[in-house]
Design a protein around this motif. Structure first.
Motif, PDB file in Angstrom:
ATOM      1  N   UNK A  29      38.813  -0.036  29.838  1.00 26.12           N
ATOM      2  CA  UNK A  29      38.615  -0.895  31.007  1.00 26.12           C
ATOM      3  C   UNK A  29      37.134  -1.252  31.144  1.00 26.12           C
ATOM      4  N   UNK A  30      36.268  -0.268  31.027  1.00 29.41           N
ATOM      5  CA  UNK A  30      34.828  -0.527  31.134  1.00 29.41           C
ATOM      6  C   UNK A  30      34.381  -1.456  30.008  1.00 29.41           C
ATOM      7  N   UNK A  31      34.853  -1.204  28.795  1.00 28.77           N
ATOM      8  CA  UNK A  31      34.470  -2.031  27.642  1.00 28.77           C
ATOM      9  C   UNK A  31      34.979  -3.460  27.765  1.00 28.77           C
ATOM     10  N   UNK A  32      36.037  -3.661  28.530  1.00 27.95           N
ATOM     11  CA  UNK A  32      36.544  -5.015  28.762  1.00 27.95           C
ATOM     12  C   UNK A  32      35.519  -5.849  29.540  1.00 27.95           C
ATOM     13  N   UNK A  33      34.796  -5.205  30.457  1.00 28.61           N
ATOM     14  CA  UNK A  33      33.844  -5.916  31.309  1.00 28.61           C
ATOM     15  C   UNK A  33      32.424  -5.930  30.758  1.00 28.61           C
ATOM     16  N   UNK A  34      32.083  -4.954  29.939  1.00 26.71           N
ATOM     17  CA  UNK A  34      30.722  -4.842  29.408  1.00 26.71           C
ATOM     18  C   UNK A  34      30.780  -4.663  27.904  1.00 26.71           C
ATOM     19  N   UNK A  35      30.061  -5.510  27.182  1.00 24.96           N
ATOM     20  CA  UNK A  35      30.076  -5.472  25.721  1.00 24.96           C
ATOM     21  C   UNK A  35      29.483  -4.179  25.169  1.00 24.96           C
ATOM     22  N   UNK A  36      28.441  -3.686  25.845  1.00 26.54           N
ATOM     23  CA  UNK A  36      27.789  -2.462  25.387  1.00 26.54           C
ATOM     24  C   UNK A  36      26.979  -1.859  26.536  1.00 26.54           C
ATOM     25  N   UNK A  37      26.320  -0.758  26.250  1.00 24.47           N
ATOM     26  CA  UNK A  37      25.553  -0.067  27.286  1.00 24.47           C
ATOM     27  C   UNK A  37      24.340  -0.895  27.721  1.00 24.47           C
ATOM     28  N   UNK A  38      23.765  -1.668  26.816  1.00 30.54           N
ATOM     29  CA  UNK A  38      22.641  -2.529  27.211  1.00 30.54           C
ATOM     30  C   UNK A  38      23.077  -3.528  28.280  1.00 30.54           C
TER      31      UNK A  38
END
Length: 180
Positions: A29-38
């Motif tokens: 779910x988090x990866x769906x909204x953000x490509x990476x930690x940067x």
């Protein structure tokens, strides 16, 4: 949630797994909204920037020449501003090795200097500051002072209390002869 992780544990605490756990969701779910930690850090940084811009705008809407109020809007004088500074310092650490984040930080610092210069120009026009003051150099010095005070206050909050921070900045105002 991401901001809280950075505030409490610095950049190292910001992971997709930690954000997912804090949100009660999967890493998918988090990866769906953000490509990476940067990207996650950048969005967290933008939250702190937005809060700061809102405080600054409130001060300048009340008095566009309120240079002490401008500094107060940015300095880590309360828990929200302290959290913002912890986020900004984490962002700066990442910006050292990331050209696009570094460009963002440079632009933000230049914009801040322009705000200080704008206040100074109005103060010159009002006769509160001498007309021979180098506005650009003074604004740059004020930004550097605010950054230094904020860094000190972030790492040594017992020594750099809100009154001490304000006094340090106001000493600069006294040095340029600002009539109170």
């Amino acid at each position: 949630m991401a901001a809280g992780l950075v505030v409490e544990g610095g950049r190292a605490a910001l992971t997709v797994r930690a954000v997912a756990d804090a949100a009660g969701h999967s890493t998918t779910v988090v990866s769906h909204y953000f490509a990476d930690v940067d990207e996650l850090l950048y969005e967290t940084y933008q939250i702190a920037v937005h809060r700061s811009r809102k405080r600054i705008q409130e001060v300048l809407d009340a008095d566009p020449a309120d240079i002490a109020g401008l500094a107060d809007a940015v300095l880590p004088l309360d828990s929200t501003r302290k959290a913002d500074w912890r986020i900004w310092l984490a962002f700066w650490g990442e910006a050292l090795g990331n050209p696009s984040l570094a460009a963002e930080q440079r632009a933000r610092a230049r914009h801040t200097a322009e705000r200080f210069a704008g206040c100074l120009q109005l103060l010159v026009e009002r006769g509160a500051v001498a007309s021979d003051v180098d506005l650009v150099a003074t604004a740059n010095r004020m930004v550097a002072l605010v950054l230094g005070i904020a860094a000190e206050a972030t790492f040594d909050p017992k020594r750099w209390t809100a009154p001490v921070q304000r006094a340090a900045f106001r000493a600069e105002l006294d040095a340029i002869g600002l009539a109170r």
